[in-house]
Motif scaffolding. Structure first.
Motif, PDB file in Angstrom:
ATOM      1  N   ARG A   1       0.811  -1.227   0.000  1.00 52.57           N
ATOM      2  CA  ARG A   1       0.000   0.000   0.000  1.00 52.57           C
ATOM      3  C   ARG A   1       0.842   1.275   0.000  1.00 52.57           C
ATOM      4  NH1 ARG A   1      -2.419  -3.133   4.231  1.00 52.57           N
ATOM      5  NH2 ARG A   1      -1.104  -1.968   5.640  1.00 52.57           N
ATOM      6  N   ALA A   2       2.140   1.167   0.005  1.00 56.44           N
ATOM      7  CA  ALA A   2       3.015   2.333   0.207  1.00 56.44           C
ATOM      8  C   ALA A   2       3.062   3.264  -0.994  1.00 56.44           C
ATOM      9  CB  ALA A   2       4.425   1.860   0.531  1.00 56.44           C
ATOM     10  N   GLU A   3       3.150   4.551  -0.694  1.00 59.24           N
ATOM     11  CA  GLU A   3       3.450   5.565  -1.710  1.00 59.24           C
ATOM     12  C   GLU A   3       4.970   5.578  -1.836  1.00 59.24           C
ATOM     13  OE1 GLU A   3       3.743   7.998  -4.470  1.00 59.24           O
ATOM     14  OE2 GLU A   3       1.673   7.729  -3.804  1.00 59.24           O
ATOM     15  N   GLU A   4       5.487   4.997  -2.910  1.00 61.34           N
ATOM     16  CA  GLU A   4       6.924   4.757  -3.034  1.00 61.34           C
ATOM     17  C   GLU A   4       7.727   5.937  -3.564  1.00 61.34           C
ATOM     18  OE1 GLU A   4       7.765   1.058  -5.016  1.00 61.34           O
ATOM     19  OE2 GLU A   4       6.168   0.019  -3.930  1.00 61.34           O
ATOM     20  N   SER A   5       7.071   6.940  -4.084  1.00 57.56           N
ATOM     21  CA  SER A   5       7.810   8.039  -4.709  1.00 57.56           C
ATOM     22  C   SER A   5       8.137   9.187  -3.756  1.00 57.56           C
ATOM     23  CB  SER A   5       7.020   8.584  -5.899  1.00 57.56           C
ATOM     24  OG  SER A   5       5.787   9.113  -5.453  1.00 57.56           O
ATOM     25  N   SER A   6       7.555   9.170  -2.558  1.00 58.06           N
ATOM     26  CA  SER A   6       7.821  10.265  -1.623  1.00 58.06           C
ATOM     27  C   SER A   6       7.802   9.750  -0.188  1.00 58.06           C
ATOM     28  CB  SER A   6       6.774  11.375  -1.787  1.00 58.06           C
ATOM     29  OG  SER A   6       5.506  10.913  -1.400  1.00 58.06           O
ATOM     30  N   ALA A   7       8.273  10.600   0.699  1.00 54.57           N
ATOM     31  CA  ALA A   7       8.294  10.285   2.131  1.00 54.57           C
ATOM     32  C   ALA A   7       8.158  11.594   2.899  1.00 54.57           C
ATOM     33  CB  ALA A   7       9.601   9.592   2.504  1.00 54.57           C
ATOM     34  N   GLU A   8       7.734  11.492   4.152  1.00 59.55           N
ATOM     35  CA  GLU A   8       7.751  12.648   5.042  1.00 59.55           C
ATOM     36  C   GLU A   8       8.930  12.485   5.988  1.00 59.55           C
ATOM     37  OE1 GLU A   8       3.086  13.937   5.471  1.00 59.55           O
ATOM     38  OE2 GLU A   8       4.177  13.330   7.241  1.00 59.55           O
ATOM     39  N   ILE A   9       9.698  13.533   6.118  1.00 56.95           N
ATOM     40  CA  ILE A   9      10.830  13.514   7.045  1.00 56.95           C
ATOM     41  C   ILE A   9      10.584  14.582   8.097  1.00 56.95           C
ATOM     42  CG2 ILE A   9      13.290  13.973   7.343  1.00 56.95           C
ATOM     43  CD1 ILE A   9      13.765  12.774   4.629  1.00 56.95           C
ATOM     44  N   THR A  10      10.686  14.174   9.357  1.00 54.00           N
ATOM     45  CA  THR A  10      10.603  15.117  10.465  1.00 54.00           C
ATOM     46  C   THR A  10      11.997  15.226  11.060  1.00 54.00           C
ATOM     47  OG1 THR A  10       8.321  14.487  10.901  1.00 54.00           O
ATOM     48  CG2 THR A  10       9.491  15.617  12.669  1.00 54.00           C
ATOM     49  N   ARG A  11      12.468  16.459  11.200  1.00 51.56           N
ATOM     50  CA  ARG A  11      13.823  16.681  11.723  1.00 51.56           C
ATOM     51  C   ARG A  11      13.871  17.978  12.504  1.00 51.56           C
ATOM     52  NH1 ARG A  11      17.577  17.354   6.500  1.00 51.56           N
ATOM     53  NH2 ARG A  11      17.386  15.127   6.708  1.00 51.56           N
ATOM     54  N   HIS A  12      14.868  18.083  13.370  1.00 54.25           N
ATOM     55  CA  HIS A  12      15.103  19.321  14.106  1.00 54.25           C
ATOM     56  C   HIS A  12      15.797  20.302  13.165  1.00 54.25           C
ATOM     57  CE1 HIS A  12      14.013  18.266  18.238  1.00 54.25           C
ATOM     58  NE2 HIS A  12      14.376  17.040  17.894  1.00 54.25           N
ATOM     59  N   VAL A  13      15.169  21.449  12.954  1.00 47.71           N
ATOM     60  CA  VAL A  13      15.753  22.504  12.139  1.00 47.71           C
ATOM     61  C   VAL A  13      15.715  23.778  12.966  1.00 47.71           C
ATOM     62  CG1 VAL A  13      15.564  23.847  10.008  1.00 47.71           C
ATOM     63  CG2 VAL A  13      14.944  21.427  10.005  1.00 47.71           C
ATOM     64  N   LYS A  14      16.892  24.306  13.269  1.00 46.43           N
ATOM     65  CA  LYS A  14      17.016  25.537  14.060  1.00 46.43           C
ATOM     66  C   LYS A  14      16.254  25.434  15.375  1.00 46.43           C
ATOM     67  CE  LYS A  14      17.870  28.335  10.038  1.00 46.43           C
ATOM     68  NZ  LYS A  14      17.452  29.437   9.186  1.00 46.43           N
ATOM     69  N   GLY A  15      16.377  24.293  16.040  1.00 41.65           N
ATOM     70  CA  GLY A  15      15.787  24.116  17.360  1.00 41.65           C
ATOM     71  C   GLY A  15      14.325  23.732  17.396  1.00 41.65           C
ATOM     72  N   ALA A  16      13.686  23.580  16.244  1.00 42.92           N
ATOM     73  CA  ALA A  16      12.268  23.210  16.209  1.00 42.92           C
ATOM     74  C   ALA A  16      12.065  22.021  15.279  1.00 42.92           C
ATOM     75  CB  ALA A  16      11.425  24.382  15.727  1.00 42.92           C
ATOM     76  N   LEU A  17      11.050  21.221  15.575  1.00 39.87           N
ATOM     77  CA  LEU A  17      10.724  20.096  14.702  1.00 39.87           C
ATOM     78  C   LEU A  17       9.992  20.603  13.472  1.00 39.87           C
ATOM     79  CD1 LEU A  17       9.516  17.241  17.070  1.00 39.87           C
ATOM     80  CD2 LEU A  17      11.549  17.262  15.635  1.00 39.87           C
ATOM     81  N   SER A  18      10.441  20.156  12.305  1.00 40.74           N
ATOM     82  CA  SER A  18       9.803  20.519  11.043  1.00 40.74           C
ATOM     83  C   SER A  18       9.591  19.262  10.222  1.00 40.74           C
ATOM     84  CB  SER A  18      10.669  21.496  10.252  1.00 40.74           C
ATOM     85  OG  SER A  18      10.852  22.686  10.979  1.00 40.74           O
ATOM     86  N   THR A  19       8.479  19.220   9.486  1.00 44.04           N
ATOM     87  CA  THR A  19       8.166  18.064   8.650  1.00 44.04           C
ATOM     88  C   THR A  19       8.134  18.508   7.199  1.00 44.04           C
ATOM     89  OG1 THR A  19       6.898  17.049  10.425  1.00 44.04           O
ATOM     90  CG2 THR A  19       6.492  16.231   8.202  1.00 44.04           C
ATOM     91  N   PHE A  20       8.772  17.700   6.335  1.00 45.82           N
ATOM     92  CA  PHE A  20       8.873  18.002   4.916  1.00 45.82           C
ATOM     93  C   PHE A  20       8.455  16.776   4.109  1.00 45.82           C
ATOM     94  CE2 PHE A  20      12.070  20.287   7.262  1.00 45.82           C
ATOM     95  CZ  PHE A  20      11.923  21.595   6.812  1.00 45.82           C
ATOM     96  N   THR A  21       7.783  16.993   2.988  1.00 45.42           N
ATOM     97  CA  THR A  21       7.518  15.918   2.041  1.00 45.42           C
ATOM     98  C   THR A  21       8.641  15.962   1.021  1.00 45.42           C
ATOM     99  OG1 THR A  21       5.143  16.114   2.356  1.00 45.42           O
ATOM    100  CG2 THR A  21       5.882  14.978   0.371  1.00 45.42           C
ATOM    101  N   VAL A  22       9.350  14.852   0.876  1.00 41.72           N
ATOM    102  CA  VAL A  22      10.539  14.799   0.034  1.00 41.72           C
ATOM    103  C   VAL A  22      10.476  13.576  -0.865  1.00 41.72           C
ATOM    104  CG1 VAL A  22      11.955  15.997   1.762  1.00 41.72           C
ATOM    105  CG2 VAL A  22      11.844  13.500   1.774  1.00 41.72           C
TER     106      VAL A  22
END
Length: 185
Positions: free
Chosen positions: A145-166
């Motif tokens: 069932r996976a969407e294989e072309s993208s992922a969401e990455i959550t990471r600490h950026v400048k002291g805050a958690l940010s989520t990106f679709t990559v």
């Protein structure tokens, strides 16, 4: 007339198919400085030359500090290895050692987490230059069932958690959380 209906039906099908296969918009992660920034969970080897009792392995604790002989707690999270070397040197000199020479090396990076539509979600050891696709491979691969072309990455950026679709070729950083979303069709 029949040809016109067939053509119209084909156009509708192509339009619907285009909507189904479109992937979410891919955002690029913000540029970060080239040097690795230490974080909670990193394992370090700190060597104070000529001082074997002070040299050893240290872990960045949940409060972002390391406990170091003589100088107690030293902030480590958010600093580079060179910045930590300078901080330890400054605190040792001149009260405890004359002209101390300190070296900091990362032995083990903090873990990454892979969640969502993968066969074995969980916590995994970070490997330098790892991509989102390689993290999925470590987690047992995609589910059907996976969407294989993208992922969401959550990471600490400048002291805050940010989520990106990559996209799946994006390089990970230690401490990242990768989420593989479910595709709808």
């Amino acid at each position: 007339m029949k040809t016109m209906k067939t053509l119209l039906l084909c156009l509708i099908c192509l339009n619907v198919a285009g909507c189904v296969t479109s992937s979410p918009s891919v955002k690029t992660l913000p540029e970060e400085k080239a040097d690795y920034t230490l974080g909670i969970g990193d394992n370090l080897r700190i060597v104070v030359f000529g001082q074997p009792d002070m040299s050893g392995e240290y872990k960045v604790e949940p409060n972002g500090m390391i406990s170091f002989p003589l100088i107690q707690s030293v902030p480590a999270s958010g600093f580079t290895s060179k910045e930590l070397e300078a901080a330890i040197t400054d605190r040792l000199d001149p009260d405890y050692l004359v002209d101390p020479r300190v070296s900091v090396e990362v032995l083990a990076f903090r873990d990454i987490y892979v969640l969502g539509e993968v066969n074995q979600p969980g916590k995994f050891e970070y490997i330098p230059h790892m991509t989102a696709q390689q993290a999925v491979a470590v987690a047992g691969g995609y589910t059907y069932r996976a969407e294989e072309s993208s992922a969401e990455i959550t990471r600490h950026v400048k002291g805050a958690l940010s989520t990106f679709t990559v996209d799946d070729k994006t390089m990970l950083k230690p401490g990242d959380t990768v989420v593989i979303k479910r595709r709808w069709f």
